[in-house]
Design an enzyme around this catalytic site. Structure first.
Site, PDB file in Angstrom:
ATOM      1  CG  ASP A 207      -1.921   1.068   1.276  1.00 18.48           C
ATOM      2  OD1 ASP A 207      -2.019   1.808   0.278  1.00 18.48           O
ATOM      3  OD2 ASP A 207      -2.636   1.189   2.281  1.00 18.48           O
TER       4      ASP A 207
ATOM      5  CG  HIS B 252      -8.642 -21.839  12.049  1.00 19.45           C
ATOM      6  ND1 HIS B 252      -9.072 -23.064  11.611  1.00 19.45           N
ATOM      7  CD2 HIS B 252      -9.723 -21.011  11.995  1.00 19.45           C
ATOM      8  CE1 HIS B 252     -10.353 -22.996  11.311  1.00 19.45           C
ATOM      9  NE2 HIS B 252     -10.777 -21.765  11.538  1.00 19.45           N
TER      10      HIS B 252
ATOM     11  N   GLY C 201       0.625   3.710   1.872  1.00 16.49           N
ATOM     12  CA  GLY C 201       0.648   4.321   3.199  1.00 16.49           C
ATOM     13  C   GLY C 201      -0.364   5.432   3.346  1.00 16.49           C
ATOM     14  N   GLY C 202      -1.056   5.768   2.239  1.00 16.40           N
ATOM     15  CA  GLY C 202      -2.020   6.860   2.286  1.00 16.40           C
ATOM     16  C   GLY C 202      -3.127   6.645   3.293  1.00 16.40           C
ATOM     17  CG  PHE C 203      -6.365   3.362   5.053  1.00 17.12           C
ATOM     18  CD1 PHE C 203      -7.667   3.736   4.776  1.00 17.12           C
ATOM     19  CD2 PHE C 203      -6.116   2.649   6.217  1.00 17.12           C
ATOM     20  CE1 PHE C 203      -8.708   3.410   5.638  1.00 17.12           C
ATOM     21  CE2 PHE C 203      -7.145   2.319   7.088  1.00 17.12           C
ATOM     22  CZ  PHE C 203      -8.434   2.712   6.790  1.00 17.12           C
TER      23      PHE C 203
ATOM     24  CG  ASP D 158      -5.675  -5.778   1.801  1.00 20.59           C
ATOM     25  OD1 ASP D 158      -5.340  -5.251   2.880  1.00 20.59           O
ATOM     26  OD2 ASP D 158      -6.282  -5.152   0.907  1.00 20.59           O
TER      27      ASP D 158
ATOM     28  CG  ASP E 259      -5.528   6.528  -2.616  1.00 17.72           C
ATOM     29  OD1 ASP E 259      -4.639   6.230  -1.795  1.00 17.72           O
ATOM     30  OD2 ASP E 259      -6.617   5.945  -2.673  1.00 17.72           O
TER      31      ASP E 259
END
Length: 376
Positions: free
Chosen positions: A92, A340, A94-96, A271, A146
Site C-alpha cells: 500500500d 487457522h 501508506g495513504g490510508f 486483503d 491517493d
C-alpha cells in the site's frame, strides 16, 4: 506483471485468472495476508507457504518507511530479502494510514505532511517521493498515493478529494516511468479508484485511473464506514467500466461473506487484517460458521477446530484445547487462531476458483454465505 483471464462464470461476474510476476504466479481470486511491518503477525513464513499456502503478502509503506526505515531496507536489498520472503509482495502507499492520523497530518496539493505515531517526528509524502520509497521497499505491486475519502463524505468533499487523487496519480505515474526498479526484477503499480459512494464520481475516477493502469487497478475507499450494500453497489457499477484484462483489487475487504459477494461482482484480489486481528481475540472463521473460542460451550468439546477445513491446524488441535489456551492467556492461542483463519480464507478463495471453473459459482456462493456467517 501480466494478468491472464482464464475463466468466467456464466451466471455472474466471477472471474478466474493468473497474475504473473518475477517472484511467481498468483492464482485469482486471491486473498493476501497482511504483513504490515514486514511480517504477518505471529505467523512463520514456513507456515504461510506450506500450510496456509499464501501466494502473495502485503507490506505497508507508511510503517516500513518509519521503521526500520529506507536506509536499512535498501542495504538489505529490499523487503523480500529483509524478511526472507521469495514470493510476490504488494505494498500500500501508506495513504490510508496517513489519512487516519486525524489531527496530526495536513493535506495540500503538493502532498501530505504528518507526524509519526512512534515519536512525533514530521514527514511528508508526495507522489514523487512515494514512488522512490516503494522502489526502495521493492514490492512487485506498488499502490499509487491517493486520499482515502471517508465513507460518509458529502458529494462536495468527495469531488474535491477525487480532484486531489487524480492530480497525485498523474504525478505518481510520471515519476514511476522516470525511474527503474532497484533490485533486478520488475515492478508495476496499480492506480486506485476513489469517489466515495457517488456513482458519477466513481465512474469519473475509474475512467481517469484506467489511463494509467497497466495490468491491474484497485478499488479503494470502500469498507470505510459506508453500508455494506453501498459497497456492493459501487463494485457492480465499476464491473462493466473496468476492462476484462485488468486485475481488480478491492482494498481492505473484508469478511468471508464480503469476499464471496465481491468475487461474484468481478473482483480478483483482497486483503484484510480481520483473519489475524480477530483470531488474536478468539474469533475463528470456519466452514460451518463463526466461533468465539472463549465461550464455555467449547470447554469439553474435543472435536477438531474445523473438520471441513484443509489446514493442518484444523486437524491438529481440538476446540477445548484452543479455548483453554485463550483462557490461560497463552500466546500460542493467538498463533493457532491466526494461522487457522488465514488458512480458511485461502481455502475459501481456492474453493471459489474451483467453482468458477466448474461454472456453478453463484449457486455455491449462495449456500456457502449462509453457512459461514452463522454463529456457532
Amino acid at each position: 506483471m501480466k494478468f491472464t483471464l482464464t475463466h468466467k462464470d456464466p451466471f455472474c461476474s466471477a472471474r478466474r485468472g493468473v497474475i504473473s510476476t518475477d517472484h511467481g504466479e498468483i492464482q485469482t481470486p486471491i486473498f493476501m495476508p497482511v504483513g504490515t511491518v514486514g511480517s504477518v503477525k505471529g505467523v512463520y513464513h514456513r507456515d504461510l507457504k506450506e500450510d496456509i499456502k499464501a501466494e502473495i503478502i502485503l507490506g505497508n509503506t507508511y510503517h516500513l518507511y518509519l521503521r526500520p526505515g529506507l536506509d536499512t531496507l535498501y542495504k538489505a536489498g529490499g523487503l523480500h530479502k529483509f524478511e526472507s520472503w521469495d514470493r510476490p509482495i504488494l505494498t500500500d502507499s501508506g495513504g490510508f494510514q496517513v489519512f487516519s492520523l486525524t489531527g496530526i497530518r495536513k493535506l495540500t496539493s503538493e502532498g501530505c505532511t504528518f507526524q509519526s505515531h512512534i515519536d512525533g517526528s514530521r514527514h511528508t509524502f508526495t507522489p514523487e517521493n512515494n514512488v522512490d520509497t516503494q522502489r526502495i521497499i521493492g514490492a512487485d505491486i506498488m499502490m499509487a498515493l491517493d486520499e482515502c475519502c471517508p465513507g460518509d463524505a458529502t458529494h462536495e468533499y468527495a469531488k474535491k478529494s477525487l480532484k486531489l487523487t487524480k492530480n497525485w496519480l498523474e504525478r505518481y505515474a510520471r515519476k514511476f516511468h522516470e525511474t527503474e526498479p532497484l533490485y533486478g526484477y520488475d515492478q508495476t503499480f496499480f492506480p486506485i479508484i476513489q469517489g466515495c459512494v457517488y456513482p458519477d464520481l466513481r465512474v469519473e475516477a475509474a475512467e481517469h485511473a484506467l489511463e494509467f493502469a497497466d495490468a491491474g487497478i484497485a478499488i479503494g475507499g470502500l469498507a470505510v464506514g459506508e453500508p455494506t450494500e453501498e459497497m456492493y453497489r459501487m463494485i457492480e457499477l465499476l464491473d462493466p467500466v473496468i476492462p476484462q484484462d485488468k486485475a481488480r483489487y478491492l482494498m481492505g475487504v473484508g469478511t468471508p461473506a464480503n469476499i464471496l459477494e465481491a468475487i461474484a461482482r468481478g473482483v480478483d484480489m483482497f486483503d484484510c487484517v480481520m483473519p489475524t486481528r480477530n483470531g488474536r481475540n478468539g474469533m475463528l472463521f470456519t466452514w460451518n460458521g463463526i466461533m468465539n473460542m472463549r465461550n464455555a460451550k467449547w470447554a469439553e468439546d474435543f472435536s477438531e477446530l474445523d473438520p471441513s477445513g484443509s489446514s493442518f491446524v484444523d486437524h491438529a488441535y481440538s476446540k477445548a484445547y484452543v479455548r483453554h489456551l485463550f483462557i490461560a492467556g497463552e500466546m500460542f492461542a493467538a498463533q493457532i487462531a491466526s494461522e487457522h483463519n488465514l488458512a480458511f480464507y485461502l481455502d475459501l478463495v481456492r474453493a471459489a476458483r474451483e467453482h468458477i471453473e466448474q461454472g456453478d459459482f453463484l449457486a455455491w456462493k449462495e449456500q456457502t454465505v449462509k453457512r459461514i456467517t452463522q454463529r456457532l
